[in-house]
Write an enzyme that holds these catalytic residues in place. Structure first.
Site, mmCIF file in Angstrom:
data_model
loop_
_atom_site.group_PDB
_atom_site.id
_atom_site.type_symbol
_atom_site.label_atom_id
_atom_site.label_comp_id
_atom_site.label_asym_id
_atom_site.label_seq_id
_atom_site.Cartn_x
_atom_site.Cartn_y
_atom_site.Cartn_z
ATOM 1 N N SER A 141 -40.029 -83.777 103.554
ATOM 2 C CA SER A 141 -40.554 -84.548 102.496
ATOM 3 C C SER A 141 -41.254 -85.827 102.698
ATOM 4 O O SER A 141 -40.946 -86.531 103.638
ATOM 5 C CB SER A 141 -39.334 -85.047 101.400
ATOM 6 O OG SER A 141 -39.682 -85.849 100.701
ATOM 7 N N TYR A 166 -47.082 -86.111 98.868
ATOM 8 C CA TYR A 166 -47.167 -86.796 97.673
ATOM 9 C C TYR A 166 -48.315 -87.680 97.760
ATOM 10 O O TYR A 166 -48.404 -88.653 98.721
ATOM 11 C CB TYR A 166 -45.971 -87.773 97.428
ATOM 12 C CG TYR A 166 -44.846 -87.050 96.599
ATOM 13 C CD1 TYR A 166 -45.046 -86.182 95.644
ATOM 14 C CD2 TYR A 166 -43.475 -87.583 97.097
ATOM 15 C CE1 TYR A 166 -43.916 -85.522 95.164
ATOM 16 C CE2 TYR A 166 -42.403 -87.037 96.424
ATOM 17 C CZ TYR A 166 -42.660 -85.862 95.409
ATOM 18 O OH TYR A 166 -41.524 -85.222 94.839
ATOM 19 N N THR A 175 -47.814 -81.698 96.729
ATOM 20 C CA THR A 175 -46.701 -81.459 95.458
ATOM 21 C C THR A 175 -47.686 -81.861 94.404
ATOM 22 O O THR A 175 -48.516 -82.926 94.270
ATOM 23 C CB THR A 175 -45.792 -82.281 95.542
ATOM 24 O OG1 THR A 175 -44.950 -81.859 96.454
ATOM 25 C CG2 THR A 175 -44.919 -82.146 94.228
ATOM 26 N N ASP A 193 -46.721 -81.280 91.007
ATOM 27 C CA ASP A 193 -45.784 -81.205 89.625
ATOM 28 C C ASP A 193 -45.482 -82.639 89.394
ATOM 29 O O ASP A 193 -44.511 -82.808 88.554
ATOM 30 C CB ASP A 193 -45.027 -80.092 89.711
ATOM 31 C CG ASP A 193 -43.878 -80.025 90.804
ATOM 32 O OD1 ASP A 193 -43.925 -81.375 91.541
ATOM 33 O OD2 ASP A 193 -43.075 -79.370 91.148
ATOM 34 N N HIS A 247 -39.973 -77.630 90.500
ATOM 35 C CA HIS A 247 -39.453 -79.028 91.329
ATOM 36 C C HIS A 247 -37.938 -78.835 91.074
ATOM 37 O O HIS A 247 -37.155 -79.635 90.851
ATOM 38 C CB HIS A 247 -39.855 -80.161 90.704
ATOM 39 C CG HIS A 247 -40.158 -81.099 91.573
ATOM 40 N ND1 HIS A 247 -41.128 -81.691 92.038
ATOM 41 C CD2 HIS A 247 -39.101 -81.981 91.934
ATOM 42 C CE1 HIS A 247 -41.073 -82.651 92.896
ATOM 43 N NE2 HIS A 247 -39.804 -82.973 93.064
ATOM 44 N N ASP A 284 -39.823 -71.341 94.813
ATOM 45 C CA ASP A 284 -38.646 -72.052 94.931
ATOM 46 C C ASP A 284 -37.907 -72.180 93.700
ATOM 47 O O ASP A 284 -38.552 -72.216 92.833
ATOM 48 C CB ASP A 284 -38.487 -73.098 95.899
ATOM 49 C CG ASP A 284 -39.261 -74.549 95.092
ATOM 50 O OD1 ASP A 284 -39.047 -74.557 93.977
ATOM 51 O OD2 ASP A 284 -39.847 -75.154 95.962
ATOM 52 N N ILE A 342 -32.748 -70.423 94.172
ATOM 53 C CA ILE A 342 -32.496 -69.279 95.052
ATOM 54 C C ILE A 342 -31.266 -69.860 96.022
ATOM 55 O O ILE A 342 -31.269 -70.889 96.383
ATOM 56 C CB ILE A 342 -33.521 -69.430 96.190
ATOM 57 C CG1 ILE A 342 -34.940 -69.010 95.642
ATOM 58 C CG2 ILE A 342 -33.246 -68.157 97.306
ATOM 59 C CD1 ILE A 342 -35.193 -67.571 95.175
ATOM 60 N N ARG A 343 -30.218 -68.938 95.950
ATOM 61 C CA ARG A 343 -28.957 -69.143 96.226
ATOM 62 C C ARG A 343 -28.183 -68.348 97.302
ATOM 63 O O ARG A 343 -27.290 -68.533 98.029
ATOM 64 C CB ARG A 343 -27.927 -69.376 95.129
ATOM 65 C CG ARG A 343 -28.141 -70.624 94.218
ATOM 66 C CD ARG A 343 -28.190 -72.146 94.933
ATOM 67 N NE ARG A 343 -28.651 -73.131 94.115
ATOM 68 C CZ ARG A 343 -29.746 -73.663 94.220
ATOM 69 N NH1 ARG A 343 -30.778 -73.143 94.844
ATOM 70 N NH2 ARG A 343 -30.015 -74.577 93.438
ATOM 71 N N ARG A 390 -31.975 -77.723 97.124
ATOM 72 C CA ARG A 390 -30.339 -78.162 96.978
ATOM 73 C C ARG A 390 -29.305 -77.744 98.075
ATOM 74 O O ARG A 390 -28.548 -78.359 98.733
ATOM 75 C CB ARG A 390 -29.620 -77.888 95.407
ATOM 76 C CG ARG A 390 -30.382 -78.796 94.528
ATOM 77 C CD ARG A 390 -29.662 -78.408 93.301
ATOM 78 N NE ARG A 390 -30.453 -79.229 91.967
ATOM 79 C CZ ARG A 390 -31.622 -78.707 91.403
ATOM 80 N NH1 ARG A 390 -32.309 -77.796 91.944
ATOM 81 N NH2 ARG A 390 -32.024 -79.573 90.678
HETATM 82 C C1 FMN Z 1 -32.648 -84.274 95.537
HETATM 83 C C2 FMN Z 1 -34.041 -83.577 95.636
HETATM 84 C C3 FMN Z 1 -35.035 -84.407 96.036
HETATM 85 C C4 FMN Z 1 -36.364 -83.522 96.265
HETATM 86 N N1 FMN Z 1 -37.381 -84.125 96.701
HETATM 87 C C5 FMN Z 1 -38.318 -83.560 96.887
HETATM 88 C C6 FMN Z 1 -39.747 -84.289 97.197
HETATM 89 O O1 FMN Z 1 -39.441 -85.366 98.021
HETATM 90 N N2 FMN Z 1 -40.754 -83.607 97.205
HETATM 91 C C7 FMN Z 1 -40.907 -82.438 96.640
HETATM 92 O O2 FMN Z 1 -42.184 -81.881 96.523
HETATM 93 N N3 FMN Z 1 -39.840 -81.746 96.273
HETATM 94 C C8 FMN Z 1 -38.951 -82.495 96.106
HETATM 95 N N4 FMN Z 1 -37.646 -81.630 95.647
HETATM 96 C C9 FMN Z 1 -37.964 -80.239 95.253
HETATM 97 C C10 FMN Z 1 -37.701 -79.261 96.249
HETATM 98 O O3 FMN Z 1 -38.501 -79.427 97.196
HETATM 99 C C11 FMN Z 1 -37.424 -77.912 95.400
HETATM 100 O O4 FMN Z 1 -38.791 -77.581 94.858
HETATM 101 C C12 FMN Z 1 -36.526 -77.730 94.739
HETATM 102 O O5 FMN Z 1 -35.204 -78.215 95.112
HETATM 103 C C13 FMN Z 1 -35.979 -76.232 94.685
HETATM 104 O O6 FMN Z 1 -34.919 -75.810 93.923
HETATM 105 P P1 FMN Z 1 -33.653 -75.666 94.154
HETATM 106 O O7 FMN Z 1 -33.127 -76.820 94.604
HETATM 107 O O8 FMN Z 1 -32.914 -74.913 92.990
HETATM 108 O O9 FMN Z 1 -33.406 -74.932 95.548
HETATM 109 C C14 FMN Z 1 -36.268 -82.087 95.399
HETATM 110 C C15 FMN Z 1 -35.103 -81.468 95.088
HETATM 111 C C16 FMN Z 1 -33.956 -82.233 95.010
HETATM 112 C C17 FMN Z 1 -33.012 -81.300 94.111
#
Ligand code: FMN
Length: 325
Positions: free
Chosen positions: A43, A68, A94, A96, A186, A222, A225-226, A246
């Site tokens: 990230s 970002y 990213t 979104d 996201h 994404d 997905i678990r 997560r």
């Molecule tokens: C705590 C947390 C922080 C995240 N930080 C970023 C980030 O810095 N940049 C980004 O593009 N997506 C971020 N995401 C989104 C994840 O890359 C991903 O799209 C998303 O977690 C997928 O869903 P899932 O958690 O159900 O697998 C974050 C998600 C979580 C839960």
């Protein structure tokens, strides 16, 4: 995936501030992914410097970078160049997060460090105020396709759009020569009522096939997905691979590197078991006809047991002079 062989059709998606869950943060995630030959996406808002996370990787291990874009475009170009020099495999821009979504829990429960004197005042900031104040969340809403063209021209690395949510936008991405898209909302953390990426995927692939564009771009998803079967559903619908956010944070927060390794092993075991049960010998055997997709078109509200059982409900805000319990 994106020209790299990995040990499974899934990757660790980029997530901010992994150190909040485990002291070693993204470093132990890097090592865990390396041990199991799974790609880690780093990230932009990681808790360790990018160079340290790259250095934590094993020899030959592939990592991707999630970008970002801020107002300082030159910084984006510099980062892309740095990634190229350091052997990063792809840049995930990213798209979104032009600003932070309205995350009510974050707004009410702000973490604070011991020397955070202004904690009380920060408690009730709006999402946009929070976004402007917090460097982790500060993004630029003026990102356009022109920027994507410029990024593409500036590097040999594949440029991927993370956070695409409509078939129409994937078609435009193809026109701009984008290498891949991640259908993602996201993790449901940005816009209320945004669609589940798996639904968008099921609409997208028939359109790409009909237009003979399915070989022009790689499609990832994404969100939610678990289990092995979740991965297989996405592959049957035509995704090249899937990301998990997560699950990797939970595994790392609880057990560090060991947890990441175990989470990956569980997914691998499930994938192999489920493919045998499906009668699929290889990834290319995973086709849409193995799925019953009727329920995608019937919107039924399910009780969200995970949410109800696992997450703390939002507590009402405390009045100014109300004592702490
Ligand atoms: C705590 C947390 C922080 C995240 N930080 C970023 C980030 O810095 N940049 C980004 O593009 N997506 C971020 N995401 C989104 C994840 O890359 C991903 O799209 C998303 O977690 C997928 O869903 P899932 O958690 O159900 O697998 C974050 C998600 C979580 C839960």
């Amino acid at each position: 995936m994106l020209g790299v062989k990995t040990a499974g059709p899934f990757y660790c998606s980029g997530a901010a501030q992994a150190k909040l869950g485990h002291e070693e943060g993204e470093l132990s995630i890097a090592r865990g992914c390396g041990r199991e030959n799974i790609i880690q996406m780093i990230s932009s808002a990681a808790s360790y410097p990018l160079g340290d996370i790259i250095d934590a990787a094993l020899k030959g291990q592939k990592q991707w970078f999630q970008l970002y874009v801020t107002e300082n475009r030159q910084a984006s170009f510099d980062t892309i160049k740095y990634c190229e020099e350091k052997g990063i495999g792809a840049i995930f821009v990213t798209v979104d997060t032009p600003q932070l979504g309205r995350r009510e829990k974050d707004l009410r429960i702000r973490f604070a460090t011991d020397d955070d004197e202004e904690e009380e005042e920060e408690e009730f900031m709006s999402s946009s105020e929070l976004g402007e104040k917090d460097p982790i969340y500060y993004k630029d809403a003026s990102l356009t396709w022109k920027d994507i063209d410029d990024f593409k021209q500036s590097t040999k690395l594949p440029i991927v759009l993370k956070g695409v949510q409509r078939v129409e936008d994937v078609l435009i991405a193809i026109e701009h020569g984008v290498d891949a898209v991640v259908l993602s909302n996201h993790g449901g953390r940005q816009l209320d009522y945004s669609r589940a990426p798996v639904e968008v995927l099921s609409e997208l692939m028939p359109v790409l096939k009909e237009k003979q564009l399915d070989n022009k771009i790689e499609v990832y998803i994404d969100g939610g997905i678990r289990r092995g079967t979740d991965v297989l559903k996405a592959l049957c619908l035509g995704a090249k691979g899937v990301g998990l956010g997560r699950p990797f944070l939970y595994a790392n927060s609880a057990y560090g590197e060991k947890g990441v390794v175990r989470a990956i092993q569980l997914l691998k075991e499930e994938l192999i078991c489920d493919m045998k049960l499906l009668g699929a010998n290889k990834i290319s055997d995973l086709t849409p006809d193995l799925l019953d997709t009727k329920s995608l078109h019937i919107k039924q509200a399910h009780r969200d047991l995970l949410y109800d059982n696992a997450y703390d409900p939002l507590t009402p805000p405390r009045f100014k002079d109300e004592p702490l319990n």
